[in-house]
Design a protein around this motif. Structure first.
Motif, PDB file in Angstrom:
ATOM      1  N   GLN A  17     -13.557   4.865   6.175  1.00 50.62           N
ATOM      2  CA  GLN A  17     -12.804   4.176   7.222  1.00 50.62           C
ATOM      3  C   GLN A  17     -12.606   2.704   6.848  1.00 50.62           C
ATOM      4  O   GLN A  17     -11.521   2.148   7.049  1.00 50.62           O
ATOM      5  CB  GLN A  17     -13.526   4.293   8.563  1.00 50.62           C
ATOM      6  CG  GLN A  17     -12.777   3.682   9.719  1.00 50.62           C
ATOM      7  CD  GLN A  17     -11.478   4.397  10.000  1.00 50.62           C
ATOM      8  OE1 GLN A  17     -11.435   5.619   9.957  1.00 50.62           O
ATOM      9  NE2 GLN A  17     -10.429   3.659  10.273  1.00 50.62           N
ATOM     10  N   ILE A  30      -9.929   2.491   4.166  1.00 48.07           N
ATOM     11  CA  ILE A  30      -8.600   2.736   4.728  1.00 48.07           C
ATOM     12  C   ILE A  30      -8.124   1.516   5.515  1.00 48.07           C
ATOM     13  O   ILE A  30      -6.956   1.116   5.415  1.00 48.07           O
ATOM     14  CB  ILE A  30      -8.616   4.001   5.620  1.00 48.07           C
ATOM     15  CG1 ILE A  30      -8.774   5.243   4.752  1.00 48.07           C
ATOM     16  CG2 ILE A  30      -7.373   4.097   6.474  1.00 48.07           C
ATOM     17  CD1 ILE A  30      -9.023   6.510   5.526  1.00 48.07           C
ATOM     18  N   ASP A  31      -9.018   0.897   6.276  1.00 44.35           N
ATOM     19  CA  ASP A  31      -8.650  -0.305   7.032  1.00 44.35           C
ATOM     20  C   ASP A  31      -8.235  -1.438   6.093  1.00 44.35           C
ATOM     21  O   ASP A  31      -7.242  -2.127   6.355  1.00 44.35           O
ATOM     22  CB  ASP A  31      -9.817  -0.759   7.910  1.00 44.35           C
ATOM     23  CG  ASP A  31     -10.071   0.174   9.081  1.00 44.35           C
ATOM     24  OD1 ASP A  31      -9.173   0.989   9.401  1.00 44.35           O
ATOM     25  OD2 ASP A  31     -11.173   0.092   9.674  1.00 44.35           O
ATOM     26  N   LYS A  32      -8.958  -1.599   5.019  1.00 41.89           N
ATOM     27  CA  LYS A  32      -8.634  -2.647   4.052  1.00 41.89           C
ATOM     28  C   LYS A  32      -7.274  -2.382   3.412  1.00 41.89           C
ATOM     29  O   LYS A  32      -6.446  -3.288   3.282  1.00 41.89           O
ATOM     30  CB  LYS A  32      -9.721  -2.717   2.976  1.00 41.89           C
ATOM     31  CG  LYS A  32      -9.522  -3.827   1.978  1.00 41.89           C
ATOM     32  CD  LYS A  32     -10.648  -3.881   0.976  1.00 41.89           C
ATOM     33  CE  LYS A  32     -10.403  -4.970  -0.045  1.00 41.89           C
ATOM     34  NZ  LYS A  32     -11.450  -5.018  -1.069  1.00 41.89           N
ATOM     35  N   ASP A  33      -7.027  -1.134   3.017  1.00 36.94           N
ATOM     36  CA  ASP A  33      -5.749  -0.760   2.412  1.00 36.94           C
ATOM     37  C   ASP A  33      -4.601  -0.979   3.394  1.00 36.94           C
ATOM     38  O   ASP A  33      -3.529  -1.468   3.014  1.00 36.94           O
ATOM     39  CB  ASP A  33      -5.801   0.707   1.965  1.00 36.94           C
ATOM     40  CG  ASP A  33      -4.580   1.113   1.177  1.00 36.94           C
ATOM     41  OD1 ASP A  33      -4.143   0.331   0.305  1.00 36.94           O
ATOM     42  OD2 ASP A  33      -4.056   2.227   1.431  1.00 36.94           O
ATOM     43  N   THR A  34      -4.834  -0.659   4.654  1.00 41.14           N
ATOM     44  CA  THR A  34      -3.816  -0.858   5.681  1.00 41.14           C
ATOM     45  C   THR A  34      -3.488  -2.341   5.836  1.00 41.14           C
ATOM     46  O   THR A  34      -2.311  -2.716   5.940  1.00 41.14           O
ATOM     47  CB  THR A  34      -4.295  -0.282   7.029  1.00 41.14           C
ATOM     48  OG1 THR A  34      -4.599   1.094   6.859  1.00 41.14           O
ATOM     49  CG2 THR A  34      -3.246  -0.438   8.109  1.00 41.14           C
ATOM     50  N   GLU A  35      -4.505  -3.160   5.846  1.00 40.00           N
ATOM     51  CA  GLU A  35      -4.276  -4.609   5.962  1.00 40.00           C
ATOM     52  C   GLU A  35      -3.464  -5.135   4.777  1.00 40.00           C
ATOM     53  O   GLU A  35      -2.558  -5.953   4.947  1.00 40.00           O
ATOM     54  CB  GLU A  35      -5.615  -5.357   6.057  1.00 40.00           C
ATOM     55  CG  GLU A  35      -6.306  -5.220   7.395  1.00 40.00           C
ATOM     56  CD  GLU A  35      -5.496  -5.816   8.526  1.00 40.00           C
ATOM     57  OE1 GLU A  35      -4.861  -6.877   8.346  1.00 40.00           O
ATOM     58  OE2 GLU A  35      -5.492  -5.207   9.604  1.00 40.00           O
ATOM     59  N   LYS A  51      -1.325  -3.442   2.918  1.00 39.31           N
ATOM     60  CA  LYS A  51       0.059  -2.963   3.038  1.00 39.31           C
ATOM     61  C   LYS A  51       0.810  -3.723   4.131  1.00 39.31           C
ATOM     62  O   LYS A  51       1.981  -4.077   3.953  1.00 39.31           O
ATOM     63  CB  LYS A  51       0.075  -1.468   3.329  1.00 39.31           C
ATOM     64  CG  LYS A  51      -0.290  -0.639   2.114  1.00 39.31           C
ATOM     65  CD  LYS A  51      -0.244   0.843   2.407  1.00 39.31           C
ATOM     66  CE  LYS A  51      -0.624   1.621   1.149  1.00 39.31           C
ATOM     67  NZ  LYS A  51      -0.633   3.066   1.388  1.00 39.31           N
ATOM     68  N   LEU A  52       0.144  -3.976   5.258  1.00 40.58           N
ATOM     69  CA  LEU A  52       0.789  -4.742   6.322  1.00 40.58           C
ATOM     70  C   LEU A  52       1.133  -6.160   5.856  1.00 40.58           C
ATOM     71  O   LEU A  52       2.208  -6.684   6.179  1.00 40.58           O
ATOM     72  CB  LEU A  52      -0.109  -4.804   7.561  1.00 40.58           C
ATOM     73  CG  LEU A  52      -0.168  -3.553   8.424  1.00 40.58           C
ATOM     74  CD1 LEU A  52      -1.206  -3.718   9.526  1.00 40.58           C
ATOM     75  CD2 LEU A  52       1.186  -3.257   9.044  1.00 40.58           C
ATOM     76  N   GLN A  53       0.250  -6.764   5.117  1.00 39.92           N
ATOM     77  CA  GLN A  53       0.512  -8.108   4.588  1.00 39.92           C
ATOM     78  C   GLN A  53       1.681  -8.079   3.619  1.00 39.92           C
ATOM     79  O   GLN A  53       2.533  -8.967   3.634  1.00 39.92           O
ATOM     80  CB  GLN A  53      -0.749  -8.661   3.907  1.00 39.92           C
ATOM     81  CG  GLN A  53      -0.618 -10.101   3.470  1.00 39.92           C
ATOM     82  CD  GLN A  53      -0.369 -11.037   4.644  1.00 39.92           C
ATOM     83  OE1 GLN A  53      -0.972 -10.902   5.690  1.00 39.92           O
ATOM     84  NE2 GLN A  53       0.530 -11.985   4.465  1.00 39.92           N
ATOM     85  N   SER A  54       1.747  -7.034   2.790  1.00 45.97           N
ATOM     86  CA  SER A  54       2.849  -6.891   1.841  1.00 45.97           C
ATOM     87  C   SER A  54       4.179  -6.741   2.574  1.00 45.97           C
ATOM     88  O   SER A  54       5.181  -7.369   2.207  1.00 45.97           O
ATOM     89  CB  SER A  54       2.597  -5.679   0.947  1.00 45.97           C
ATOM     90  OG  SER A  54       3.719  -5.400   0.166  1.00 45.97           O
TER      91      SER A  54
END
Length: 120
Positions: A71, A74-79, A81-84
């Motif tokens: 989890q 996944i949260d780190k990866d989501t952050e 991608k959102l920043q990108s």
């Protein structure tokens, strides 16, 4: 002869009563065995259920850390991608707005191609 018949009938009646008693005892024995078998099966089911629940809890406890780690990843990866996406939006928004304005303000009035065919 009548005494012999009477005695024979009496013997048959006693034998029939004895047979009925044996049949009744056999039925009671069978019913008791079924009850015993059911209670034994219930005990086995409960023991099996307890064993499987304990096994599941052990499995769940051993994999609980893995779930929280996954989890977090996944949260780190989501952050990221959102920043990108946010960076891409900020870097291209002026270009997009300018292209839209250019398209809206550069109108070339001409007839639609289908209308031209009808008039011909």
């Amino acid at each position: 002869m009548s005494a012999q018949q009477s005695q024979g009938i009496q013997t048959l009646l006693e034998a029939e009563k004895a047979a009925a008693k044996i049949v009744q005892e056999a039925r009671q024995y069978r019913v008791q065995k079924l009850k015993d078998a059911r209670s034994e099966a219930t005990k086995e089911i409960e023991e099996y259920k307890k064993a499987k629940e304990a096994e599941f809890k052990k499995f769940e406890a051993s994999h609980a850390g893995t779930t929280s780690e996954a989890q977090a990843a996944i949260d780190k990866d989501t952050e990221v991608k959102l920043q990108s996406i946010s960076d891409s939006y900020n870097s291209h928004k002026n270009e997009v707005v300018q292209k839209l304005l250019d398209r809206v303000t550069q109108v070339k009035p001409e007839l639609h191609k289908n209308l031209k065919k009808v008039q011909s």
